[in-house]
Design a protein around this motif. Structure first.
Motif: not given
Ligand SMILES: [Zn+2]
Length: 203
Positions: A5-9, A12-14, A40-44
């Motif tokens: 989920s987006e939540d996990r990512w 992760f990026v933080r 991941v790229a977006l959340w990064g």
């Protein structure tokens, strides 16, 4: 293969995933899943510019805000934020002679709300129902200053997320979508209320 989920990512990026989870996520990324790679790229990028804004607002707040919006992408779009007013629409302007007969059909619409100016250009690709949207988010009160810390989310009127992107350092963004009426855009920024744009009827 199961996605995460987006939540996990966002965790992760933080760098705040539980150790076991982080390992699982890394393994999933190694499998080159395109969907999760783009998440991941977006959340990064979101985490990155949230960190840049650190002196003004805690990055946590911004990441949480964006997360909240995306968490709702599978259900109803939250009815939060301000509806931007349209201050210019090229479709309602008389065009100089000769232009109307041209094949190019870029429509420029400018919206304002919450001290932001959003300059949006919509172009329908020839012989298709695909639209290309390019735009820029500007600070209304500071001429020629743009916001690089904006996430842009496109929704259907039923609250389903269509696509999402993050503005570059110049506040510019770009996305494509299939024609549909009554689409909405949310502009999420660090220190302001979410700005909502109703695209209405595109034809
Ligand atoms: Zn995946």
């Amino acid at each position: 293969m199961a996605h995460f989920s987006e939540d996990r990512w966002t965790d992760f990026v933080r760098g705040v995933s539980a150790p076991g989870t982080a390992h699982e996520l890394e393994r999933h990324l190694e499998s080159r899943c395109p969907e999760c790679k783009s998440a991941v790229a977006l959340w990064g990028r979101i985490a990155q510019f949230a960190a840049k804004e650190n002196e003004y607002a805690p990055p946590e707040n911004f990441v949480r805000l964006v997360k909240l919006q995306f968490a709702n992408s599978q259900s109803e779009q939250p009815e939060v934020g301000l509806i931007a007013s349209m201050i210019f629409d090229s479709a309602t302007q008389p065009l100089p002679m000769g232009v109307r007969s041209g094949t190019a059909s870029t429509r420029q619409i400018v919206y304002e709300a919450e001290g932001l100016t959003v300059d949006l250009r919509l172009e329908r690709k020839p012989h298709s129902s695909t639209f290309s949207a390019t735009g820029q988010v500007l600070d209304k009160d500071a001429p020629l200053s743009w916001l690089g810390n904006a996430a842009i989310v496109l929704w259907t009127d039923k609250g389903q997320m269509v696509t999402k992107t993050v503005a570059n350092d110049y506040g510019e963004f770009q996305f494509e979508f299939e024609h549909e009426d009554q689409l909405r855009i949310s502009i999420i920024t660090a220190n302001r209320k979410t700005v909502r744009i109703a695209l209405g009827n595109l034809e």
